[in-house]
Write a protein that holds these residues in place. Structure first.
Motif, mmCIF file in Angstrom:
data_model
loop_
_atom_site.group_PDB
_atom_site.id
_atom_site.type_symbol
_atom_site.label_atom_id
_atom_site.label_comp_id
_atom_site.label_asym_id
_atom_site.label_seq_id
_atom_site.Cartn_x
_atom_site.Cartn_y
_atom_site.Cartn_z
ATOM 1 N N CYS A 1 0.821 -1.214 0.000
ATOM 2 C CA CYS A 1 0.000 0.000 0.000
ATOM 3 C C CYS A 1 0.852 1.260 0.000
ATOM 4 N N LEU A 2 2.048 1.188 0.562
ATOM 5 C CA LEU A 2 2.953 2.336 0.550
ATOM 6 C C LEU A 2 3.610 2.523 -0.811
ATOM 7 N N LEU A 3 3.972 1.418 -1.459
ATOM 8 C CA LEU A 3 4.663 1.502 -2.744
ATOM 9 C C LEU A 3 3.731 1.872 -3.891
ATOM 10 N N ALA A 4 2.441 1.591 -3.744
ATOM 11 C CA ALA A 4 1.498 1.877 -4.835
ATOM 12 C C ALA A 4 1.478 3.360 -5.209
ATOM 13 N N PRO A 5 1.265 4.293 -4.257
ATOM 14 C CA PRO A 5 1.303 5.712 -4.650
ATOM 15 C C PRO A 5 2.694 6.187 -5.046
ATOM 16 N N CYS A 6 3.745 5.632 -4.417
ATOM 17 C CA CYS A 6 5.106 6.018 -4.794
ATOM 18 C C CYS A 6 5.419 5.590 -6.228
ATOM 19 N N GLY A 7 4.991 4.364 -6.592
ATOM 20 C CA GLY A 7 5.193 3.906 -7.959
ATOM 21 C C GLY A 7 4.396 4.722 -8.958
ATOM 22 N N THR A 8 3.189 5.120 -8.563
ATOM 23 C CA THR A 8 2.372 5.965 -9.438
ATOM 24 C C THR A 8 3.035 7.310 -9.675
ATOM 25 N N LEU A 9 3.601 7.883 -8.620
ATOM 26 C CA LEU A 9 4.296 9.166 -8.749
ATOM 27 C C LEU A 9 5.513 9.054 -9.659
ATOM 28 N N ALA A 10 6.294 7.980 -9.493
ATOM 29 C CA ALA A 10 7.480 7.795 -10.332
ATOM 30 C C ALA A 10 7.090 7.556 -11.789
ATOM 31 N N ALA A 11 6.043 6.761 -12.009
ATOM 32 C CA ALA A 11 5.595 6.500 -13.375
ATOM 33 C C ALA A 11 5.097 7.780 -14.043
ATOM 34 N N TRP A 12 4.416 8.623 -13.285
ATOM 35 C CA TRP A 12 3.953 9.899 -13.846
ATOM 36 C C TRP A 12 5.139 10.779 -14.226
ATOM 37 N N ALA A 13 6.151 10.823 -13.377
ATOM 38 C CA ALA A 13 7.305 11.674 -13.651
ATOM 39 C C ALA A 13 8.066 11.218 -14.888
ATOM 40 N N VAL A 14 8.190 9.895 -15.077
ATOM 41 C CA VAL A 14 8.990 9.375 -16.183
ATOM 42 C C VAL A 14 8.170 9.287 -17.470
ATOM 43 N N HIS A 15 6.980 8.735 -17.377
ATOM 44 C CA HIS A 15 6.190 8.485 -18.586
ATOM 45 C C HIS A 15 5.189 9.600 -18.898
ATOM 46 N N GLY A 16 5.004 10.511 -17.969
ATOM 47 C CA GLY A 16 4.112 11.636 -18.211
ATOM 48 C C GLY A 16 4.885 12.896 -18.511
ATOM 49 N N VAL A 17 5.456 13.488 -17.457
ATOM 50 C CA VAL A 17 6.258 14.701 -17.623
ATOM 51 C C VAL A 17 7.529 14.410 -18.408
ATOM 52 N N GLY A 18 8.080 13.190 -18.264
ATOM 53 C CA GLY A 18 9.321 12.847 -18.947
ATOM 54 C C GLY A 18 9.174 12.424 -20.388
ATOM 55 N N ASP A 19 7.975 12.447 -20.934
ATOM 56 C CA ASP A 19 7.746 12.114 -22.341
ATOM 57 C C ASP A 19 7.429 13.397 -23.105
#
Length: 295
Positions: A18-36
């Motif tokens: 449950c702790l890693l789920a939002p952290c992974g979502t944040l990292a995925a947004w940074a790399v595949h969202g803002v980072g694309d």
């Protein structure tokens, strides 16, 4: 393995998931969202029509030109005239074309520098001549007089200094790895925690509620981040324009946070409804055992 140990391990694994789920979502947004570059450009493209962004652009141009002619007889009048002209320009298709090209050019250059380890110790620079060429072409299509005479020269601008680029490069590599492994780890921990649980249905319910709580905390973090970002701006920066940019870039992150909340609540609700004490099970009539007929 004892029941107490299984329960402890299950609770620990579910808490980590449950702790890693939002952290992974944040990292995925940074790399595949803002980072694309494509997704980033699509997010900021509508800002060219945002009133706050247009006002910030006009104020910046007027301030810059006003400072250049500050020794003149009427710098204030010149500044107001330039601001009005710049504000009128922001309503044109040429401004939107230049806005899109500028963001794509800068983002692509920064992203290339962050991914290239061979660029260590070098600043990130961009050539803005493609932006000038795009604006020139659009003005020519709009039949603006003398647009074809606008010179297109190589204009190199430093976006990031070498030290800043090196620091961001390290952070980007960490985010790149986290965007892949944190979601995978969250799923693995959740499955392992449910498998170890002595009461698996309760573990599923707990995992769902924990995921929903993580999504809610992620959404709250986005709101708090916006307030902190605007509060720490220097006085010369246009706050409403920065807020508009922040909202545009974090729109997908807010959506992802709500999806986590919805997914977690759906899993928890489905687990409760289909459990022994759930209403779906209560309504199921029990069949009476068949008895052999009395001879």
């Amino acid at each position: 393995m004892s029941v107490r140990l299984r329960t402890t391990l299950s609770a620990t694994l579910l808490a980590l998931a449950c702790l890693l789920a939002p952290c992974g979502t944040l990292a995925a947004w940074a790399v595949h969202g803002v980072g694309d570059t494509g997704r980033y450009s699509a997010a900021v493209a509508p800002l060219a029509a945002d009133p706050d962004v247009r006002d910030a652009f006009a104020d910046a141009v007027g301030e810059g030109v006003g400072n250049e002619v500050a020794a003149g007889p009427m710098p204030g009048a010149v500044r107001l005239f330039v601001q009005d002209a710049a504000r009128s320009f922001t309503a044109t298709e040429a401004f939107r074309a230049g806005w899109d090209t500028a963001h794509r050019t800068v983002h692509a250059a920064v992203l290339h520098a962050l991914r290239d380890d061979g660029a260590r110790g070098r600043p990130v620079t961009v050539d803005l001549s493609p932006v000038t060429a795009r604006v020139k072409d659009q003005l020519a299509r709009d039949h603006v007089p003398f647009a074809h005479r606008i010179p297109v020269r190589t204009t190199t601008v430093t976006v990031l200094r070498a030290a800043e680029a090196d620091r961001l490069r390290k952070g980007y590599h960490v985010l790149d790895a986290a965007a892949l492994w944190l979601p995978v780890a969250a799923v693995v921990f959740a499955v392992a925690g449910i498998a170890l649980a002595t009461r698996r249905r309760r573990a599923v319910t707990a995992a769902g509620l924990g995921t929903a709580l993580g999504g809610a905390l992620l959404g709250l973090a986005v709101v708090i981040g916006r307030r902190l970002t605007l509060a720490e701006l220097p006085g010369t920066v246009h706050g409403p324009a920065v807020g508009a940019v922040y909202d545009a870039l974090t729109a997908t992150l807010r959506t992802a946070a709500w999806l986590l909340v919805a997914l977690g609540l759906t899993v928890a609700l489905a687990s409760w409804l289909t459990g022994p004490q759930g209403p779906l099970r209560r309504r199921t009539p029990r069949r009476k055992p068949l008895r052999d007929p009395v001879p």
